[in-house]
Each structure stands twice: as C-alpha cells, then as structure tokens.
Design a protein around this motif. Structure first.
Motif, PDB file in Angstrom:
ATOM      1  N   GLY A 136      59.238  29.386  38.612  1.00  0.00           N
ATOM      2  CA  GLY A 136      60.365  29.746  39.450  1.00  0.00           C
ATOM      3  C   GLY A 136      61.630  29.099  38.940  1.00  0.00           C
ATOM      4  O   GLY A 136      61.798  28.841  37.752  1.00  0.00           O
ATOM      5  N   ALA A 137      62.576  28.840  39.852  1.00  0.00           N
ATOM      6  CA  ALA A 137      63.859  28.255  39.471  1.00  0.00           C
ATOM      7  C   ALA A 137      63.649  26.858  38.901  1.00  0.00           C
ATOM      8  O   ALA A 137      62.758  26.129  39.314  1.00  0.00           O
ATOM      9  N   ALA A 138      64.506  26.498  37.929  1.00  0.00           N
ATOM     10  CA  ALA A 138      64.390  25.190  37.298  1.00  0.00           C
ATOM     11  C   ALA A 138      64.675  24.099  38.311  1.00  0.00           C
ATOM     12  O   ALA A 138      65.505  24.243  39.199  1.00  0.00           O
ATOM     13  N   GLY A 139      63.962  22.973  38.189  1.00  0.00           N
ATOM     14  CA  GLY A 139      64.158  21.858  39.101  1.00  0.00           C
ATOM     15  C   GLY A 139      64.236  20.552  38.340  1.00  0.00           C
ATOM     16  O   GLY A 139      63.909  20.475  37.158  1.00  0.00           O
ATOM     17  N   GLN A 140      64.666  19.505  39.036  1.00  0.00           N
ATOM     18  CA  GLN A 140      64.773  18.172  38.455  1.00  0.00           C
ATOM     19  C   GLN A 140      63.488  17.406  38.733  1.00  0.00           C
ATOM     20  O   GLN A 140      63.090  17.221  39.877  1.00  0.00           O
ATOM     21  N   VAL A 141      62.829  16.957  37.672  1.00  0.00           N
ATOM     22  CA  VAL A 141      61.596  16.201  37.831  1.00  0.00           C
ATOM     23  C   VAL A 141      61.916  14.830  38.419  1.00  0.00           C
ATOM     24  O   VAL A 141      62.781  14.114  37.923  1.00  0.00           O
ATOM     25  N   ARG A 171      59.040  20.803  44.854  1.00  0.00           N
ATOM     26  CA  ARG A 171      57.915  21.576  44.323  1.00  0.00           C
ATOM     27  C   ARG A 171      56.886  20.604  43.753  1.00  0.00           C
ATOM     28  O   ARG A 171      57.222  19.682  43.003  1.00  0.00           O
ATOM     29  N   VAL A 172      55.613  20.797  44.129  1.00  0.00           N
ATOM     30  CA  VAL A 172      54.518  19.961  43.637  1.00  0.00           C
ATOM     31  C   VAL A 172      53.564  20.825  42.834  1.00  0.00           C
ATOM     32  O   VAL A 172      53.100  21.861  43.315  1.00  0.00           O
ATOM     33  N   LYS A 173      53.278  20.397  41.600  1.00  0.00           N
ATOM     34  CA  LYS A 173      52.329  21.113  40.743  1.00  0.00           C
ATOM     35  C   LYS A 173      51.176  20.196  40.401  1.00  0.00           C
ATOM     36  O   LYS A 173      51.371  19.072  39.937  1.00  0.00           O
ATOM     37  N   ASN A 174      49.953  20.657  40.680  1.00  0.00           N
ATOM     38  CA  ASN A 174      48.736  19.921  40.343  1.00  0.00           C
ATOM     39  C   ASN A 174      48.352  20.266  38.904  1.00  0.00           C
ATOM     40  O   ASN A 174      47.958  21.392  38.611  1.00  0.00           O
ATOM     41  N   LEU A 175      48.483  19.317  37.997  1.00  0.00           N
ATOM     42  CA  LEU A 175      48.215  19.584  36.585  1.00  0.00           C
ATOM     43  C   LEU A 175      46.733  19.767  36.293  1.00  0.00           C
ATOM     44  O   LEU A 175      46.366  20.248  35.217  1.00  0.00           O
ATOM     45  N   ILE A 181      53.150  24.410  44.738  1.00  0.00           N
ATOM     46  CA  ILE A 181      53.679  24.852  46.024  1.00  0.00           C
ATOM     47  C   ILE A 181      55.072  24.259  46.211  1.00  0.00           C
ATOM     48  O   ILE A 181      55.346  23.144  45.761  1.00  0.00           O
ATOM     49  N   THR A 182      55.950  25.054  46.827  1.00  0.00           N
ATOM     50  CA  THR A 182      57.308  24.601  47.109  1.00  0.00           C
ATOM     51  C   THR A 182      57.448  24.437  48.622  1.00  0.00           C
ATOM     52  O   THR A 182      57.155  25.357  49.385  1.00  0.00           O
ATOM     53  N   VAL A 183      57.857  23.241  49.048  1.00  0.00           N
ATOM     54  CA  VAL A 183      57.947  22.929  50.476  1.00  0.00           C
ATOM     55  C   VAL A 183      59.241  22.177  50.765  1.00  0.00           C
ATOM     56  O   VAL A 183      59.881  21.645  49.863  1.00  0.00           O
ATOM     57  N   ARG A 218      62.592  18.392  42.325  1.00  0.00           N
ATOM     58  CA  ARG A 218      63.563  18.675  43.384  1.00  0.00           C
ATOM     59  C   ARG A 218      64.278  19.952  42.993  1.00  0.00           C
ATOM     60  O   ARG A 218      64.883  20.055  41.920  1.00  0.00           O
ATOM     61  N   VAL A 219      64.213  20.964  43.854  1.00  0.00           N
ATOM     62  CA  VAL A 219      64.778  22.280  43.526  1.00  0.00           C
ATOM     63  C   VAL A 219      65.772  22.683  44.602  1.00  0.00           C
ATOM     64  O   VAL A 219      65.822  22.127  45.682  1.00  0.00           O
TER      65      VAL A 219
END
Length: 220
Positions: A136-141, A171-175, A181-183, A218-219
C-alpha cells in the motif's frame, strides 16, 4: 514321547525384539510430549509478555499521574485480568510478578532563552519517501526491533500505543508469514504497539501470541 528342541539363543532373541519395540514406543511418546510442551510454552510466554507490558504501563502511569490516570489504569488492569483468564484456559501456570514502583519524574525547569539571530539559509533538498515494506502507501518504519503482542481488548481491529498519540495510523507486518494489517491507535499502552484481539488474529501465526519478527510503519 515326543521331545521339543529349541535352538540355542531363540528365547533371548525374542526378548530383545520385545524390549526394542517397547523402547521405541517410549521414545516416540517422549518426542510427541516434548513437541506439545514446546508449543504450549510459546503460547504462555506470549501472554506473559503482554501482561508485563501492561504492568509496566500501569507503573509508569502511577508514577506520573494525571486526570486520566485512574480510568487508564482500570482499563489496563481489566486487560491483564482477561489475559489471566486466557492463561488459565490454556493451562499456563505461574503468575507474572509486578514491576517495582517507579519514582515520579519532574519536568526540567524552563530557562529563558534569547531567540537566535536569523540567518539566510538555502532550502533543503526534497526528502525521498521511505521504502514501502508493508504494502500500500509508503510509510515510515518506526520502533525497529520491537516485538508485537496483543492487548486483550475486544472490538474492531485497533491498536494501543505508548509511543504514538490516539488516531495515529500504523501498519504491522509479520515477517514470519508476510501478513500485514493497518490499524489506528485507539488507546494508550506501555509499548510501541499492542494489537487488540481482532487485529492480532489477522496477522498472527496459529497458536502464537507473540510476533518476534515484525515491521511497524507509521502511515497516512
């Protein structure tokens, strides 16, 4: 009268075969029990980690109280009580010790400062957007290296955080399974991010209550 002759060593061989089968059965059972205990330990460890994070948040709130402290602490304690019920249902034993009480911190005294003299500056170069690691949209890690667990709260997918204000989109991504998921942050906690039950179900691996390898962005 007929006599029955036995070959030498025949009885001993049968005993060795029977003993060998019994030992194999015991070893196989031990492996099955060991695997089950390992999975159960992972579930219990994840719930204990969630309890510690909430306890730490409560200790911090009591050391630095404000008008919302009692309501927030009551909410966090309700989360701990719910997780303890889940621990009991999962067969986890042992209580998590509460952290030591923290001392209140005083804000540093403000000193009068003179405004710096303005100098002509050249406009900075346009910043490059960060890489998109979660789709999705780019976010700051953010919160690099943080583990993610659940807060125990119900309702629609949401998050709680002690790092970002309410309303922040994360947004949290399980590697480990590439699920994300984005919350939005809906409440406060004592860690970078805690997912409520509905959000955690979307990204967790079956039987696990802790995401050890995650990318948090953070998006928006």
């Amino acid at each position: 009268m007929r006599r029955t002759y036995r070959r030498p060593g025949q009885t001993g061989n049968k005993r060795k075969i029977v003993i060998g089968v019994a030992v194999a059965a015991l070893v196989g059972g031990g492996i099955a029990v060991g695997t089950g205990l390992s999975n159960a330990s992972s579930v219990c460890d994840g719930m204990d980690a969630a309890i510690r994070q909430n306890q730490q948040f409560i200790a911090t709130q009591r050391a630095n109280p404000n008008s919302q402290t009692e309501a927030v602490v009551a909410n966090r304690q309700a989360v701990i009580d719910l997780i303890n019920v889940q621990k009991k249902q999962a067969g986890c034993s042992g209580a998590v010790a509460a952290p030591p009480a923290q001392q209140a911190t005083k804000p540093p005294a403000q000193q009068a400062t003179k405004p710096p003299a303005q100098q002509a500056t050249t406009p900075p170069a346009a910043a490059q957007p960060p890489a998109n690691n979660g789709g999705g949209a780019a976010g700051q890690v953010v919160c690099a290296g943080s583990t993610v667990t659940l807060s125990g709260e119900g309702g629609a997918p949401a998050a709680s955080s002690g790092t970002f204000p309410i309303g922040t989109t994360l947004r949290v991504k399980n590697l480990d399974n590439n699920k994300s998921i984005t919350v939005k942050v809906a409440s406060t906690s004592g860690s970078c991010i805690l997912l409520n039950n509905a959000a955690f179900e979307e990204v967790r691996e079956p039987g696990k209550f802790l995401i050890r390898r995650a990318v948090i962005e953070r998006v928006g």
